[in-house]
Design a protein around this motif. Sequence first.
Motif, PDB file in Angstrom:
ATOM      1  N   ARG A 177       1.726  -6.260  -0.360  1.00  0.00           N
ATOM      2  CA  ARG A 177       2.588  -6.172  -1.743  1.00  0.00           C
ATOM      3  C   ARG A 177       1.458  -6.567  -2.975  1.00  0.00           C
ATOM      4  O   ARG A 177       1.875  -6.705  -3.905  1.00  0.00           O
ATOM      5  CB  ARG A 177       3.682  -7.223  -1.606  1.00  0.00           C
ATOM      6  CG  ARG A 177       4.512  -6.507  -0.783  1.00  0.00           C
ATOM      7  CD  ARG A 177       5.964  -7.588  -0.821  1.00  0.00           C
ATOM      8  NE  ARG A 177       7.195  -6.827   0.092  1.00  0.00           N
ATOM      9  CZ  ARG A 177       7.105  -7.096   1.389  1.00  0.00           C
ATOM     10  NH1 ARG A 177       6.689  -8.048   2.011  1.00  0.00           N
ATOM     11  NH2 ARG A 177       8.183  -6.615   2.022  1.00  0.00           N
ATOM     12  N   LYS A 178       0.439  -7.280  -2.469  1.00  0.00           N
ATOM     13  CA  LYS A 178      -0.725  -7.812  -3.639  1.00  0.00           C
ATOM     14  C   LYS A 178      -1.161  -6.613  -4.286  1.00  0.00           C
ATOM     15  O   LYS A 178      -1.590  -6.755  -5.464  1.00  0.00           O
ATOM     16  CB  LYS A 178      -1.745  -8.694  -3.025  1.00  0.00           C
ATOM     17  CG  LYS A 178      -1.228 -10.157  -2.443  1.00  0.00           C
ATOM     18  CD  LYS A 178      -2.303 -10.703  -1.855  1.00  0.00           C
ATOM     19  CE  LYS A 178      -1.662 -11.979  -1.262  1.00  0.00           C
ATOM     20  NZ  LYS A 178      -2.730 -12.868  -0.438  1.00  0.00           N
ATOM     21  N   LYS A 179      -1.096  -5.609  -3.526  1.00  0.00           N
ATOM     22  CA  LYS A 179      -1.754  -4.079  -4.243  1.00  0.00           C
ATOM     23  C   LYS A 179      -0.960  -3.148  -4.445  1.00  0.00           C
ATOM     24  O   LYS A 179      -0.939  -2.202  -5.308  1.00  0.00           O
ATOM     25  CB  LYS A 179      -2.843  -3.736  -3.488  1.00  0.00           C
ATOM     26  CG  LYS A 179      -3.860  -2.885  -4.040  1.00  0.00           C
ATOM     27  CD  LYS A 179      -5.307  -2.824  -3.709  1.00  0.00           C
ATOM     28  CE  LYS A 179      -5.985  -2.026  -4.291  1.00  0.00           C
ATOM     29  NZ  LYS A 179      -7.668  -1.899  -3.885  1.00  0.00           N
ATOM     30  N   TYR A 180       0.341  -2.994  -3.598  1.00  0.00           N
ATOM     31  CA  TYR A 180       0.913  -1.820  -3.434  1.00  0.00           C
ATOM     32  C   TYR A 180       2.544  -2.331  -3.697  1.00  0.00           C
ATOM     33  O   TYR A 180       2.907  -3.314  -3.315  1.00  0.00           O
ATOM     34  CB  TYR A 180       0.557  -1.060  -2.105  1.00  0.00           C
ATOM     35  CG  TYR A 180      -0.535  -0.939  -1.744  1.00  0.00           C
ATOM     36  CD1 TYR A 180      -1.115   0.331  -2.432  1.00  0.00           C
ATOM     37  CD2 TYR A 180      -1.233  -1.467  -1.016  1.00  0.00           C
ATOM     38  CE1 TYR A 180      -2.381   0.770  -2.249  1.00  0.00           C
ATOM     39  CE2 TYR A 180      -2.682  -0.922  -0.894  1.00  0.00           C
ATOM     40  CZ  TYR A 180      -3.128   0.142  -1.254  1.00  0.00           C
ATOM     41  OH  TYR A 180      -4.311   0.495  -1.129  1.00  0.00           O
ATOM     42  N   ASN A 181       3.255  -1.149  -4.005  1.00  0.00           N
ATOM     43  CA  ASN A 181       4.768  -1.336  -3.987  1.00  0.00           C
ATOM     44  C   ASN A 181       5.055  -0.837  -2.598  1.00  0.00           C
ATOM     45  O   ASN A 181       4.867   0.284  -2.235  1.00  0.00           O
ATOM     46  CB  ASN A 181       5.297  -0.428  -5.246  1.00  0.00           C
ATOM     47  CG  ASN A 181       5.475  -1.122  -6.431  1.00  0.00           C
ATOM     48  OD1 ASN A 181       5.075  -2.439  -6.695  1.00  0.00           O
ATOM     49  ND2 ASN A 181       5.612  -0.517  -7.351  1.00  0.00           N
ATOM     50  N   VAL A 182       5.550  -1.920  -2.008  1.00  0.00           N
ATOM     51  CA  VAL A 182       5.931  -1.290  -0.473  1.00  0.00           C
ATOM     52  C   VAL A 182       7.254  -1.286  -0.309  1.00  0.00           C
ATOM     53  O   VAL A 182       8.120  -2.034  -0.686  1.00  0.00           O
ATOM     54  CB  VAL A 182       5.366  -2.576   0.363  1.00  0.00           C
ATOM     55  CG1 VAL A 182       5.758  -2.379   2.021  1.00  0.00           C
ATOM     56  CG2 VAL A 182       3.918  -2.916   0.274  1.00  0.00           C
ATOM     57  N   ASP A 191       3.272  -9.093   3.248  1.00  0.00           N
ATOM     58  CA  ASP A 191       3.075  -9.871   1.828  1.00  0.00           C
ATOM     59  C   ASP A 191       1.728  -9.382   1.355  1.00  0.00           C
ATOM     60  O   ASP A 191       1.485  -9.271   0.413  1.00  0.00           O
ATOM     61  CB  ASP A 191       3.070 -11.132   1.915  1.00  0.00           C
ATOM     62  CG  ASP A 191       4.766 -11.594   1.762  1.00  0.00           C
ATOM     63  OD1 ASP A 191       5.351 -10.584   1.739  1.00  0.00           O
ATOM     64  OD2 ASP A 191       4.898 -12.732   1.744  1.00  0.00           O
ATOM     65  N   ARG A 242      -0.055   3.701  -5.804  1.00  0.00           N
ATOM     66  CA  ARG A 242       0.015   2.258  -5.490  1.00  0.00           C
ATOM     67  C   ARG A 242       1.496   2.092  -4.697  1.00  0.00           C
ATOM     68  O   ARG A 242       2.003   1.162  -4.613  1.00  0.00           O
ATOM     69  CB  ARG A 242       0.142   1.423  -6.799  1.00  0.00           C
ATOM     70  CG  ARG A 242      -1.264   1.197  -7.299  1.00  0.00           C
ATOM     71  CD  ARG A 242      -2.168   0.454  -6.300  1.00  0.00           C
ATOM     72  NE  ARG A 242      -3.730   0.743  -6.916  1.00  0.00           N
ATOM     73  CZ  ARG A 242      -4.541   1.072  -6.214  1.00  0.00           C
ATOM     74  NH1 ARG A 242      -4.419   1.661  -4.862  1.00  0.00           N
ATOM     75  NH2 ARG A 242      -5.648   1.077  -6.910  1.00  0.00           N
ATOM     76  N   ASP A 257      15.039   0.142   2.544  1.00  0.00           N
ATOM     77  CA  ASP A 257      15.137   0.310   1.162  1.00  0.00           C
ATOM     78  C   ASP A 257      15.955   1.600   0.776  1.00  0.00           C
ATOM     79  O   ASP A 257      16.086   1.661  -0.548  1.00  0.00           O
ATOM     80  CB  ASP A 257      13.712   0.407   0.515  1.00  0.00           C
ATOM     81  CG  ASP A 257      13.018  -0.939   0.946  1.00  0.00           C
ATOM     82  OD1 ASP A 257      13.654  -2.075   0.779  1.00  0.00           O
ATOM     83  OD2 ASP A 257      11.766  -0.978   1.058  1.00  0.00           O
ATOM     84  N   TYR A 294      -4.505  -5.104   6.665  1.00  0.00           N
ATOM     85  CA  TYR A 294      -4.750  -4.637   5.217  1.00  0.00           C
ATOM     86  C   TYR A 294      -6.049  -4.368   4.984  1.00  0.00           C
ATOM     87  O   TYR A 294      -6.500  -3.404   4.386  1.00  0.00           O
ATOM     88  CB  TYR A 294      -4.188  -5.717   4.335  1.00  0.00           C
ATOM     89  CG  TYR A 294      -4.710  -5.452   2.858  1.00  0.00           C
ATOM     90  CD1 TYR A 294      -4.036  -4.653   2.130  1.00  0.00           C
ATOM     91  CD2 TYR A 294      -5.882  -5.723   2.356  1.00  0.00           C
ATOM     92  CE1 TYR A 294      -4.339  -4.239   0.946  1.00  0.00           C
ATOM     93  CE2 TYR A 294      -6.143  -5.829   0.969  1.00  0.00           C
ATOM     94  CZ  TYR A 294      -5.354  -5.081   0.258  1.00  0.00           C
ATOM     95  OH  TYR A 294      -5.646  -4.557  -0.943  1.00  0.00           O
ATOM     96  N   ARG A 321       9.848  -9.081   7.032  1.00  0.00           N
ATOM     97  CA  ARG A 321       9.207  -8.179   5.971  1.00  0.00           C
ATOM     98  C   ARG A 321       8.173  -9.092   5.102  1.00  0.00           C
ATOM     99  O   ARG A 321       7.231  -8.559   4.748  1.00  0.00           O
ATOM    100  CB  ARG A 321      10.177  -7.823   5.072  1.00  0.00           C
ATOM    101  CG  ARG A 321      11.145  -6.783   5.749  1.00  0.00           C
ATOM    102  CD  ARG A 321      10.522  -5.541   5.997  1.00  0.00           C
ATOM    103  NE  ARG A 321      11.532  -4.456   6.497  1.00  0.00           N
ATOM    104  CZ  ARG A 321      11.487  -3.881   7.561  1.00  0.00           C
ATOM    105  NH1 ARG A 321      10.430  -4.074   8.654  1.00  0.00           N
ATOM    106  NH2 ARG A 321      12.449  -2.788   7.850  1.00  0.00           N
ATOM    107  N   SER A 322       8.184 -10.420   5.376  1.00  0.00           N
ATOM    108  CA  SER A 322       7.192 -11.245   4.777  1.00  0.00           C
ATOM    109  C   SER A 322       5.989 -11.085   5.234  1.00  0.00           C
ATOM    110  O   SER A 322       4.649 -11.132   4.777  1.00  0.00           O
ATOM    111  CB  SER A 322       7.668 -12.771   4.683  1.00  0.00           C
ATOM    112  OG  SER A 322       7.799 -13.269   6.060  1.00  0.00           O
TER     113      SER A 322
END
Length: 180
Positions: free
Chosen positions: A114-119, A111, A96, A124, A82, A107-108
């Motif tokens: 995921r604090k900043k982006y829609n992953v 994480d 984002r 999906d 990151y 997938r965790s």
Amino acid sequence: TQWYAFMFFQDHKIDLYYKRFVRDNIRLHDELQCAAARIVTELRQKARDMGDKDGRFHTMHIRRGDFMEWYPITALSAEELYETSNTEIEKFPGSRVLYIATDERDRSFFDPFRKKYNVFFLSDFDDIANLSDTRFGGMVDQLVASKGEVFWGTFWSTFSAYINRLRGYHATRAELPGAE
């Protein structure tokens, strides 16, 4: 290694001819191209919904699994990945939405992103990818990842190298900066 790393002709014009021939005439099957296009369209819409009027999204290829045994230096934590990638992604603010092509099953692990982006991941989009064979997923991952505004790959990975090559093909056809 990629095919173009060992195919050379003494006459540079012939060399360019055959490399351009492959670039322009050999491509993935329509089913895969269409699946990737549907996913890219969806990612662009998600970015627009989040306020990026241009529908930009960023992409990454994070190779894990057996690759970390072969190249231990690539065994970075998600926090390290990151931190190093975010400096480049932030040069293109606004979006984002982040699409990650990966072989990491947990997938965790992602994480911190995921604090900043829609992953998002290929899984999906199973409903719109509609692949006849799930083994084609890697090729669809490459096509989708090649369309990101910023792409961050894995060093020594031929998978990442081909995504970069596809990005160059897109730039050439669209006459984007850097296509010279």
